[in-house]
Design a protein around this motif. Sequence first.
Motif, PDB file in Angstrom:
ATOM      1  N   UNK A   1      -7.990   8.789  -6.375  1.00  0.00           N
ATOM      2  CA  UNK A   1      -8.929   8.742  -7.494  1.00  0.00           C
ATOM      3  C   UNK A   1      -9.287  10.147  -7.965  1.00  0.00           C
ATOM      4  N   UNK A   2      -9.515  11.047  -7.054  1.00  0.00           N
ATOM      5  CA  UNK A   2      -9.883  12.413  -7.423  1.00  0.00           C
ATOM      6  C   UNK A   2      -8.758  13.091  -8.200  1.00  0.00           C
ATOM      7  N   UNK A   3      -7.530  12.883  -7.756  1.00  0.00           N
ATOM      8  CA  UNK A   3      -6.391  13.492  -8.455  1.00  0.00           C
ATOM      9  C   UNK A   3      -6.212  12.894  -9.853  1.00  0.00           C
ATOM     10  N   UNK A   4      -6.357  11.577  -9.957  1.00  0.00           N
ATOM     11  CA  UNK A   4      -6.200  10.919 -11.253  1.00  0.00           C
ATOM     12  C   UNK A   4      -7.243  11.434 -12.240  1.00  0.00           C
ATOM     13  N   UNK A   5      -8.476  11.568 -11.773  1.00  0.00           N
ATOM     14  CA  UNK A   5      -9.545  12.082 -12.639  1.00  0.00           C
ATOM     15  C   UNK A   5      -9.268  13.527 -13.037  1.00  0.00           C
TER      16      UNK A   5
ATOM     17  N   UNK B   1     -10.576  -1.031 -10.562  1.00  0.00           N
ATOM     18  CA  UNK B   1     -11.074  -0.589 -11.860  1.00  0.00           C
ATOM     19  C   UNK B   1     -12.492  -0.034 -11.779  1.00  0.00           C
ATOM     20  N   UNK B   2     -13.362  -0.673 -11.005  1.00  0.00           N
ATOM     21  CA  UNK B   2     -14.732  -0.164 -10.874  1.00  0.00           C
ATOM     22  C   UNK B   2     -14.739   1.237 -10.262  1.00  0.00           C
ATOM     23  N   UNK B   3     -13.927   1.429  -9.237  1.00  0.00           N
ATOM     24  CA  UNK B   3     -13.877   2.726  -8.563  1.00  0.00           C
ATOM     25  C   UNK B   3     -13.302   3.805  -9.485  1.00  0.00           C
ATOM     26  N   UNK B   4     -12.287   3.446 -10.261  1.00  0.00           N
ATOM     27  CA  UNK B   4     -11.724   4.391 -11.229  1.00  0.00           C
ATOM     28  C   UNK B   4     -12.783   4.806 -12.246  1.00  0.00           C
ATOM     29  N   UNK B   5     -13.500   3.830 -12.769  1.00  0.00           N
ATOM     30  CA  UNK B   5     -14.538   4.127 -13.763  1.00  0.00           C
ATOM     31  C   UNK B   5     -15.622   5.022 -13.158  1.00  0.00           C
ATOM     32  N   UNK B   6     -16.025   4.711 -11.938  1.00  0.00           N
ATOM     33  CA  UNK B   6     -17.050   5.521 -11.276  1.00  0.00           C
ATOM     34  C   UNK B   6     -16.578   6.953 -11.043  1.00  0.00           C
ATOM     35  N   UNK B   7     -15.269   7.143 -10.899  1.00  0.00           N
ATOM     36  CA  UNK B   7     -14.708   8.478 -10.694  1.00  0.00           C
ATOM     37  C   UNK B   7     -14.541   9.249 -11.995  1.00  0.00           C
ATOM     38  N   UNK B   8     -14.898   8.636 -13.118  1.00  0.00           N
ATOM     39  CA  UNK B   8     -14.792   9.315 -14.399  1.00  0.00           C
ATOM     40  C   UNK B   8     -13.476   9.107 -15.111  1.00  0.00           C
ATOM     41  N   UNK B   9     -12.663   8.154 -14.639  1.00  0.00           N
ATOM     42  CA  UNK B   9     -11.369   7.863 -15.267  1.00  0.00           C
ATOM     43  C   UNK B   9     -11.594   6.883 -16.427  1.00  0.00           C
ATOM     44  N   UNK B  10     -11.073   7.155 -17.622  1.00  0.00           N
ATOM     45  CA  UNK B  10     -11.169   6.173 -18.707  1.00  0.00           C
ATOM     46  C   UNK B  10     -10.404   4.909 -18.324  1.00  0.00           C
TER      47      UNK B  10
ATOM     48  N   UNK C   1       0.805  -1.230   0.000  1.00  0.00           N
ATOM     49  CA  UNK C   1       0.000   0.000   0.000  1.00  0.00           C
ATOM     50  C   UNK C   1       0.836   1.278   0.000  1.00  0.00           C
ATOM     51  N   UNK C   2       2.093   1.173   0.409  1.00  0.00           N
ATOM     52  CA  UNK C   2       2.955   2.358   0.396  1.00  0.00           C
ATOM     53  C   UNK C   2       3.377   2.749  -1.014  1.00  0.00           C
ATOM     54  N   UNK C   3       3.122   1.881  -1.993  1.00  0.00           N
ATOM     55  CA  UNK C   3       3.437   2.198  -3.387  1.00  0.00           C
ATOM     56  C   UNK C   3       2.347   3.114  -3.926  1.00  0.00           C
ATOM     57  N   UNK C   4       2.651   4.389  -4.008  1.00  0.00           N
ATOM     58  CA  UNK C   4       1.662   5.387  -4.415  1.00  0.00           C
ATOM     59  C   UNK C   4       2.215   6.309  -5.498  1.00  0.00           C
ATOM     60  N   UNK C   5       2.997   5.759  -6.405  1.00  0.00           N
ATOM     61  CA  UNK C   5       3.540   6.630  -7.447  1.00  0.00           C
ATOM     62  C   UNK C   5       2.457   7.117  -8.399  1.00  0.00           C
ATOM     63  N   UNK C   6       1.301   6.442  -8.445  1.00  0.00           N
ATOM     64  CA  UNK C   6       0.198   6.948  -9.257  1.00  0.00           C
ATOM     65  C   UNK C   6      -0.207   8.343  -8.799  1.00  0.00           C
ATOM     66  N   UNK C   7      -0.267   8.534  -7.505  1.00  0.00           N
ATOM     67  CA  UNK C   7      -0.605   9.859  -6.984  1.00  0.00           C
ATOM     68  C   UNK C   7       0.466  10.873  -7.369  1.00  0.00           C
ATOM     69  N   UNK C   8       1.735  10.458  -7.342  1.00  0.00           N
ATOM     70  CA  UNK C   8       2.824  11.364  -7.721  1.00  0.00           C
ATOM     71  C   UNK C   8       2.731  11.746  -9.194  1.00  0.00           C
ATOM     72  N   UNK C   9       2.344  10.793 -10.043  1.00  0.00           N
ATOM     73  CA  UNK C   9       2.167  11.106 -11.470  1.00  0.00           C
ATOM     74  C   UNK C   9       1.043  12.117 -11.649  1.00  0.00           C
ATOM     75  N   UNK C  10      -0.055  11.913 -10.929  1.00  0.00           N
ATOM     76  CA  UNK C  10      -1.169  12.863 -11.017  1.00  0.00           C
ATOM     77  C   UNK C  10      -0.736  14.247 -10.535  1.00  0.00           C
ATOM     78  N   UNK C  11       0.004  14.284  -9.441  1.00  0.00           N
ATOM     79  CA  UNK C  11       0.499  15.570  -8.937  1.00  0.00           C
ATOM     80  C   UNK C  11       1.381  16.257  -9.979  1.00  0.00           C
ATOM     81  N   UNK C  12       2.261  15.482 -10.627  1.00  0.00           N
ATOM     82  CA  UNK C  12       3.157  16.058 -11.635  1.00  0.00           C
ATOM     83  C   UNK C  12       2.364  16.566 -12.839  1.00  0.00           C
TER      84      UNK C  12
END
Length: 442
Positions: A282-286, A319-328, A241-252
């Motif tokens: 999820x909010x940042x990715x969207x 994946x379901x949560x991402x889709x619900x958040x509006x992420x392709x 769970x400490x692997x959160x580079x997705x959030x870092x990509x969204x921040x960048x």
Amino acid sequence: MTTGFAALPNSTSCRLANARVPACLVDAASLASDRDGLTLVDIAIGDGVIESILPAGVASLEECPSFDLDGGIVLPRLVDVHTHLDKGHIWPRRRNPDGSFMGALSSVAADRETNWTTRDVRSRMEFGLRCAFAHGTSAIRTHIDSLGPQIGISWPVLAELRAEWAGRIALQGSPLFGIEAVADAAHMRAVTDAVKAHGDRLLGCVTYMIPELEAALDTIFRIAMENGFDLDFHVDESNDPAARSLESIADAALRHRFSGRILAGHCCSLALQQPTDEARILAKVAEAGIAVVSLPMCNMYLQDRQAGRTPRWRGVTALHELKAAGVPVMIASDNTRDPFYAYGDLDLVEVLREGTRILQLDHSDRDWAAAIATTPAALMGLPDHGRLGVGGPADLILTRARDWIEFFARPQAERTVLISGKAIDRTLPDYRELDHLMSTDA
């Protein structure tokens, strides 16, 4: 009118009657769909192009050869947005010793160092393309291992194959290397030059939690913006769970106000976050406009594997949560017959079939077929792929399955693939064709 598949189209003009198509893949808003999201239509094909898609029985079908599909599901040829053609089919000579992610990394690195010549890479990539073509794929994005001398070997091969396969499979390439290599200016120049010379305006790498992650992402975003590149990352392929580079990509992406396309693959650890952390990410990715592709078969194979212990989770992202958040969201093949995934055949029908089981896409939205069709096509900038539309190519997959339960119950091995309205030869290449590349001492 010919009923069923007793005869197949042998010209570029015909009618396909009583075809059941996913409404989410059809450019015809007026068509009503059933509880499975399918609609029964007649498809008119003229000179290899779709001339009309109308509710079944509305138009006359007598003016040219007609084939009654008896309610069989028809799909467009499909789009595979995340593969590794350059790694494919090395398993016979370089197995994964324990089925783990680290075992895969070390085995591939050893094989690349020893065996990945121009002849070897080209032979295996072409074999993979032949498999995908026979199964009904129209477009593929492949990651290209881009380290040291391999840059000068694999990228010219990709360019040659792209030209040779034009009109059959649209082929894109994205570089692959660890995020720490971004600090090496000479390496990044070599990768950028290779993409400019042989690529598709794509840049990418594998991201994970290193102290220099933010600086490295700033560099890769800056290079992408300077060169007009889109971005494609391998992200958090881990059960930590400490692997959160997705959030870092969204921040960048937000920090740089990046306007290009971004695809994040895997994102496994997202599924293991606490609810508040998951919601924030999820909010940042969207907001950043990032799309996500899950690789269900490969990640179920690799993740949470420990010797003598039954895995506790499926390895896939939220994946379901991402889709619900509006992420392709998309699903794709990933690896084939290599240390990262011992199986697979670049068959997107199999990917959708197994992805439905692994990700529990059933009892959910009715538009999941878009995840291997229109959604990846849009991400790849290929608007004519992965859809059924008037004026578009009659590139189709015909099946005998009349609903999704029949479709998923069997592998659809008897499917028919049409290109420009004509059935292709679906004979798969024999693995024996690669025997000359497989040394037994590896």
